[in-house]
Design an enzyme around this catalytic site. Structure first.
Site, PDB file in Angstrom:
ATOM      1  N   HIS A 176       0.813  -1.218   0.000  1.00 12.77           N
ATOM      2  CA  HIS A 176       0.000   0.000   0.000  1.00 12.77           C
ATOM      3  C   HIS A 176       0.847   1.270   0.000  1.00 12.77           C
ATOM      4  O   HIS A 176       0.335   2.344  -0.321  1.00 12.77           O
ATOM      5  CB  HIS A 176      -0.938   0.016   1.209  1.00 12.77           C
ATOM      6  CG  HIS A 176      -2.030  -1.004   1.129  1.00 12.77           C
ATOM      7  ND1 HIS A 176      -2.915  -1.071   0.077  1.00 12.77           N
ATOM      8  CD2 HIS A 176      -2.377  -2.015   1.969  1.00 12.77           C
ATOM      9  CE1 HIS A 176      -3.767  -2.080   0.269  1.00 12.77           C
ATOM     10  NE2 HIS A 176      -3.449  -2.668   1.406  1.00 12.77           N
ATOM     11  N   ARG A 229       7.190  -5.573   3.145  1.00 11.34           N
ATOM     12  CA  ARG A 229       5.912  -6.205   2.798  1.00 11.34           C
ATOM     13  C   ARG A 229       5.792  -6.149   1.288  1.00 11.34           C
ATOM     14  O   ARG A 229       5.749  -5.072   0.692  1.00 11.34           O
ATOM     15  CB  ARG A 229       4.720  -5.500   3.451  1.00 11.34           C
ATOM     16  CG  ARG A 229       3.401  -6.149   3.016  1.00 11.34           C
ATOM     17  CD  ARG A 229       2.221  -5.774   3.880  1.00 11.34           C
ATOM     18  NE  ARG A 229       1.747  -4.424   3.642  1.00 11.34           N
ATOM     19  CZ  ARG A 229       0.583  -3.945   4.117  1.00 11.34           C
ATOM     20  NH1 ARG A 229      -0.195  -4.727   4.864  1.00 11.34           N
ATOM     21  NH2 ARG A 229       0.228  -2.700   3.878  1.00 11.34           N
ATOM     22  N   GLU A 241      -5.659 -11.717   7.445  1.00 11.41           N
ATOM     23  CA  GLU A 241      -6.496 -10.516   7.414  1.00 11.41           C
ATOM     24  C   GLU A 241      -7.880 -10.786   6.824  1.00 11.41           C
ATOM     25  O   GLU A 241      -8.599  -9.848   6.478  1.00 11.41           O
ATOM     26  CB  GLU A 241      -5.781  -9.411   6.627  1.00 11.41           C
ATOM     27  CG  GLU A 241      -5.204  -9.877   5.301  1.00 11.41           C
ATOM     28  CD  GLU A 241      -4.214  -8.879   4.693  1.00 11.41           C
ATOM     29  OE1 GLU A 241      -4.249  -7.694   5.068  1.00 11.41           O
ATOM     30  OE2 GLU A 241      -3.422  -9.296   3.827  1.00 11.41           O
ATOM     31  N   ASP A 249      -7.976  -4.570   7.625  1.00 11.28           N
ATOM     32  CA  ASP A 249      -8.613  -5.497   6.695  1.00 11.28           C
ATOM     33  C   ASP A 249      -9.386  -6.579   7.431  1.00 11.28           C
ATOM     34  O   ASP A 249     -10.459  -7.007   6.990  1.00 11.28           O
ATOM     35  CB  ASP A 249      -7.576  -6.136   5.771  1.00 11.28           C
ATOM     36  CG  ASP A 249      -7.205  -5.228   4.611  1.00 11.28           C
ATOM     37  OD1 ASP A 249      -8.087  -4.492   4.133  1.00 11.28           O
ATOM     38  OD2 ASP A 249      -6.047  -5.251   4.187  1.00 11.28           O
TER      39      ASP A 249
END
Length: 257
Positions: A47, A72, A151, A177
């Site tokens: 993200h 990530r 998630e 999430d």
């Protein structure tokens, strides 16, 4: 002999690790935060706007501060995990691990045979580790941590199975999430009672499997709560949120009186 302590050893040291979370596409930012009192630095390629090249350049800057670097990766880009391991990161977080096949494929890129199928080319990692190539190969699977993100309801339902996959060292919770999934899309509340109940369940199963649990926290206060709850690693906020908070605090101080 390793230049820096083993990241898995740090995670199992009994004191929760507090990590910076970076998404700004500038290598100096994670390098700068690594020189603060964070225990490690995570770069978010899912993200955040930081890309492969910028994150790669940040790895030696973080290492120069004596801190572990983590990344990530984007959803499903498991091959990217191997490239970052080659560069010397200490851990990889893989989002949206919703099936056993997802977990197995991720682990295959994280670990050398016989556990996985990671290929040879870890020249940056060898340099940062201080090990000879043969010794690095012997130790590598135990020097890095593979976090499968939990998630979704699907991941929660097969949590024990994910934890049993060879090469999966632990899980990392995305509470925002998870709150969307548990509420059926009705809202985002990462500290809701339903999410807290799920976190207790995850921690219990992770402990039973003798694995590692990490989680994201939107603030320092929430990070403290999650550390006390028993997570091995808690990532705090983001570089952009810290920048805004610092700017707001400075302006507020200047405008007093």
């Amino acid at each position: 002999m390793l230049i820096n302590p083993s990241f898995p050893d740090l995670l199992r040291g009994g004191t929760p690790l507090l990590t910076a979370w970076c998404g700004i596409p500038e290598p100096s930012v994670p390098g700068l935060l690594a020189r603060e009192e964070f225990d490690a630095v995570v770069m978010d390629m899912q993200h955040g706007t930081i890309d492969f090249a910028a994150a790669l350049r940040a790895v030696p800057l973080i290492a120069a501060a004596g801190k572990p670097a983590l990344v990530r990766i984007p959803v499903g880009e498991f091959a990217t995990a191997s490239r970052f391991l080659d560069a010397g990161v200490s851990g990889v977080i893989a989002p949206m691990i919703n099936t056993i096949e997802d977990a197995r494929r991720f682990a295959s890129f994280m670990k050398f045979p016989p556990v996985g199928a990671r290929s040879w080319g870890a020249y940056g990692a060898i340099s940062l580790s201080g090990l000879e190539p043969a010794e690095y190969l012997r130790q590598a699977n135990d020097l890095t941590v593979s976090f499968a993100m939990v998630e979704t309801r699907e991941a929660l339902a097969i949590l024990d199975d994910i934890l049993e996959v060879p090469g999966i060292d632990g899980v990392f919770i995305g509470p925002a999430d998870l709150s969307i999934a548990l509420s059926g899309g009705r809202g985002v509340d990462p500290s809701s009672p339903e999410v807290d109940k799920a976190l207790d369940h995850v921690l219990a199963r992770v402990r039973a499997a003798d694995k590692i649990a990490g989680i994201y926290a939107p603030s320092g206060a929430r990070a403290g709560e999650l550390a006390r709850k028993g997570f091995n690693m808690v990532s705090i906020g983001s570089d952009s949120s810290m920048l805004r908070a610092g700017a707001q605090a400075s302006l507020a101080a200047a405008q007093q009186g």
